[in-house]
Write a protein that holds these residues in place. Structure first.
Motif, PDB file in Angstrom:
ATOM      1  N   UNK A  25       0.815  -1.213   0.000  1.00  0.00           N
ATOM      2  CA  UNK A  25       0.000   0.000   0.000  1.00  0.00           C
ATOM      3  C   UNK A  25       0.852   1.268   0.000  1.00  0.00           C
ATOM      4  N   UNK A  26       2.096   1.175   0.443  1.00  0.00           N
ATOM      5  CA  UNK A  26       2.956   2.361   0.553  1.00  0.00           C
ATOM      6  C   UNK A  26       3.776   2.593  -0.700  1.00  0.00           C
ATOM      7  N   UNK A  27       4.359   1.513  -1.252  1.00  0.00           N
ATOM      8  CA  UNK A  27       5.298   1.676  -2.361  1.00  0.00           C
ATOM      9  C   UNK A  27       4.625   1.380  -3.694  1.00  0.00           C
ATOM     10  N   UNK A  28       4.826   2.240  -4.701  1.00  0.00           N
ATOM     11  CA  UNK A  28       4.285   1.961  -6.038  1.00  0.00           C
ATOM     12  C   UNK A  28       4.973   0.739  -6.628  1.00  0.00           C
ATOM     13  N   UNK A  29       4.300   0.094  -7.529  1.00  0.00           N
ATOM     14  CA  UNK A  29       4.776  -1.192  -8.043  1.00  0.00           C
ATOM     15  C   UNK A  29       6.139  -1.085  -8.717  1.00  0.00           C
ATOM     16  N   UNK A  30       6.464   0.077  -9.280  1.00  0.00           N
ATOM     17  CA  UNK A  30       7.713   0.219 -10.007  1.00  0.00           C
ATOM     18  C   UNK A  30       8.918   0.068  -9.081  1.00  0.00           C
ATOM     19  N   UNK A  84      12.700   1.701   4.132  1.00  0.00           N
ATOM     20  CA  UNK A  84      12.311   2.246   5.422  1.00  0.00           C
ATOM     21  C   UNK A  84      11.043   3.059   5.200  1.00  0.00           C
ATOM     22  N   UNK A  85      10.040   2.817   6.019  1.00  0.00           N
ATOM     23  CA  UNK A  85       8.762   3.501   5.812  1.00  0.00           C
ATOM     24  C   UNK A  85       7.995   3.570   7.123  1.00  0.00           C
ATOM     25  N   UNK A  86       7.112   4.556   7.200  1.00  0.00           N
ATOM     26  CA  UNK A  86       6.230   4.751   8.343  1.00  0.00           C
ATOM     27  C   UNK A  86       4.790   4.605   7.879  1.00  0.00           C
ATOM     28  N   UNK A  87       3.985   3.975   8.675  1.00  0.00           N
ATOM     29  CA  UNK A  87       2.557   3.856   8.384  1.00  0.00           C
ATOM     30  C   UNK A  87       1.975   5.255   8.177  1.00  0.00           C
ATOM     31  N   UNK A  88       1.273   5.502   7.059  1.00  0.00           N
ATOM     32  CA  UNK A  88       0.718   6.843   6.796  1.00  0.00           C
ATOM     33  C   UNK A  88      -0.165   7.377   7.920  1.00  0.00           C
ATOM     34  N   UNK A  89      -0.745   6.490   8.727  1.00  0.00           N
ATOM     35  CA  UNK A  89      -1.613   6.921   9.830  1.00  0.00           C
ATOM     36  C   UNK A  89      -0.818   7.314  11.070  1.00  0.00           C
ATOM     37  N   UNK A  90       0.511   7.128  11.029  1.00  0.00           N
ATOM     38  CA  UNK A  90       1.329   7.367  12.226  1.00  0.00           C
ATOM     39  C   UNK A  90       2.494   8.314  11.974  1.00  0.00           C
ATOM     40  N   UNK A  91       2.422   9.119  10.933  1.00  0.00           N
ATOM     41  CA  UNK A  91       3.548   9.976  10.581  1.00  0.00           C
ATOM     42  C   UNK A  91       3.596  11.225  11.458  1.00  0.00           C
ATOM     43  N   UNK A  92       4.725  11.961  11.350  1.00  0.00           N
ATOM     44  CA  UNK A  92       4.955  13.218  12.067  1.00  0.00           C
ATOM     45  C   UNK A  92       5.040  13.014  13.575  1.00  0.00           C
ATOM     46  N   UNK A  93       5.546  11.848  13.989  1.00  0.00           N
ATOM     47  CA  UNK A  93       5.737  11.566  15.409  1.00  0.00           C
ATOM     48  C   UNK A  93       7.179  11.148  15.711  1.00  0.00           C
ATOM     49  N   UNK A  94       8.076  11.405  14.768  1.00  0.00           N
ATOM     50  CA  UNK A  94       9.466  11.011  14.960  1.00  0.00           C
ATOM     51  C   UNK A  94       9.713   9.529  14.791  1.00  0.00           C
ATOM     52  N   UNK A  95       8.726   8.804  14.259  1.00  0.00           N
ATOM     53  CA  UNK A  95       8.855   7.349  14.144  1.00  0.00           C
ATOM     54  C   UNK A  95       9.933   6.975  13.121  1.00  0.00           C
ATOM     55  N   UNK A  96      10.001   7.728  12.015  1.00  0.00           N
ATOM     56  CA  UNK A  96      10.988   7.420  10.988  1.00  0.00           C
ATOM     57  C   UNK A  96      12.404   7.496  11.528  1.00  0.00           C
ATOM     58  N   UNK A  97      12.707   8.528  12.298  1.00  0.00           N
ATOM     59  CA  UNK A  97      14.047   8.676  12.868  1.00  0.00           C
ATOM     60  C   UNK A  97      14.350   7.561  13.861  1.00  0.00           C
ATOM     61  N   UNK A  98      13.336   7.170  14.646  1.00  0.00           N
ATOM     62  CA  UNK A  98      13.534   6.085  15.609  1.00  0.00           C
ATOM     63  C   UNK A  98      13.773   4.762  14.888  1.00  0.00           C
TER      64      UNK A  98
END
Length: 226
Positions: A25-30, A84-98
């Motif tokens: 759901x996050x990454x396009x097929x290409x 590396x990816x963050x769930x779109x429903x959980x972004x802007x919480x510093x999760x990516x950096x963690x």
């Protein structure tokens, strides 16, 4: 936020179906790899020690909020983060950096096990702004680049990097390389690229040597896969 970390292994695949659904759901097929590639990576991790494949999933409660996959490359004592990816429903919480920090911790553990006192470098691929078309895609590209810079990565400008075709296309994709820890030494970067091509794209993805060698020649790496 307290993130509960889990690693998917060949012995424990309990979360892989949920991961694959989020991944698709996050990454396009290409830019998506076949699902079997993740299983190949887990099997590879058992056969190529001290090389390793890390498959990290972050949870809040029972919800997957982030994930990352990456390889430890013993030949160059470096880590290659594939996704590396963050769930779109959980972004802007510093999760990516963690998540990035946790992957660095795991890859550093691999370096220690291989007999090194530290990890030489972490490297990853990102799309160039030339590859995106809409304003939203360009904004997201800039945000990803800024995210990497905030986390200590620098873009390598010395090599025109090519990602080999992932889904049987016949065209390689020019991408940016972002690197952490390594001084911008072009020869060292070329050694890491060669290791990525051998350990990841040849042994795990199973891309034929003719295709990979053609990319290596175009990048002027100076060494072919057997």
């Amino acid at each position: 936020m307290n993130i509960r970390w889990k690693e998917i292994t060949e012995e424990n695949l309990s979360h892989i179906d949920r991961f694959l659904k989020l991944y698709d759901s996050i990454f396009p097929i290409v830019v998506r790899e076949p699902h079997t590639t993740f299983l190949n990576g887990l099997h590879y991790a058992k056969l190529r020690k001290p090389n390793n494949f890390r498959f990290l999933v972050g949870f809040e409660g029972e919800e997957i909020i982030s994930f990352a996959t990456g390889h430890y490359l013993e030949e160059v004592n470096s880590g290659f983060i594939v996704y590396i990816a963050t769930n779109p429903h959980s972004r802007s919480k510093g999760i990516g950096s963690k998540t990035l920090a946790k992957m660095e911790e795991l890859l550093t553990e691999d370096a220690f096990r291989a007999g090194n006192s530290s990890l030489n470098a972490i490297i990853l691929e990102t799309e160039t702004e030339d590859l995106v078309h809409t304003k939203e895609e360009k904004d997201n590209c800039k945000k990803r680049n800024e995210f990497l810079r905030r986390n200590g990565f620098k873009k390598s400008a010395g090599i025109r990097y090519l990602q080999p075709p992932l889904n049987n296309e016949d065209v390689a994709v020019p991408l940016n390389l972002f690197i952490k820890n390594l001084q911008n030494n072009e020869q060292d970067i070329k050694k890491i690229i060669y290791a990525i091509y051998k350990e990841k794209y040849y042994l795990v993805n199973g891309i034929v040597t003719e295709v990979l060698n053609n990319c290596l020649i175009q990048m002027e790496i100076g060494q072919k896969l057997i």
